[in-house]
Design an enzyme around this catalytic site. Structure first.
Site, short mmCIF file in Angstrom:
data_model
loop_
_atom_site.label_atom_id
_atom_site.label_comp_id
_atom_site.label_asym_id
_atom_site.label_seq_id
_atom_site.Cartn_x
_atom_site.Cartn_y
_atom_site.Cartn_z
N ARG A 112 41.43 39.02 39.26
CA ARG A 112 40.11 38.77 38.65
C ARG A 112 39.50 37.48 39.21
NH1 ARG A 112 41.06 38.71 32.50
NH2 ARG A 112 42.96 37.79 33.31
N ASN B 78 40.15 43.18 33.18
CA ASN B 78 41.32 44.06 33.19
C ASN B 78 41.08 45.22 32.24
OD1 ASN B 78 42.76 42.38 34.90
ND2 ASN B 78 43.91 41.39 33.28
#
EC number: 3.6.1.7
Length: 91
Positions: free
Chosen positions: A18, A36
């Site tokens: 990320r 996520n």
């Protein structure tokens, strides 16, 4: 301006993916988010010029750290979000 949804599968959680996506999006001056998903994949929406989105995707696929492994990328176009100012990591 274009907006795309991406879903990345592979070894993309617990490896800084990320953060990596966020850095690439900011380098390409894109807005949107990354987060996520419960199934172990990561989703992102990015918005900007078509060339910036392609550069972002190239950087994300080809410059990944050795512990990130992208097996598949799902991609679909989305409607623009007016007034969006930055890229964020969503939780």
């Amino acid at each position: 301006m274009v907006r795309y949804y991406f879903r990345f599968t592979g070894r993309v959680q617990g490896v800084g993916f990320r953060f990596f996506v966020s850095m690439n999006a900011e380098k390409c001056r894109l807005t949107g988010y990354v987060r996520n998903l419960p199934d172990g994949s990561v989703e992102a929406e990015v918005q900007g010029t078509a060339s910036a989105v392609e550069k972002f995707l190239d950087m994300t696929q080809n410059d990944a750290y050795h512990f990130i492994r992208i097996d598949h990328i799902e991609r679909s176009e989305r409607p623009l979000k007016e007034g969006e100012k930055k890229f964020r990591v969503a939780y």
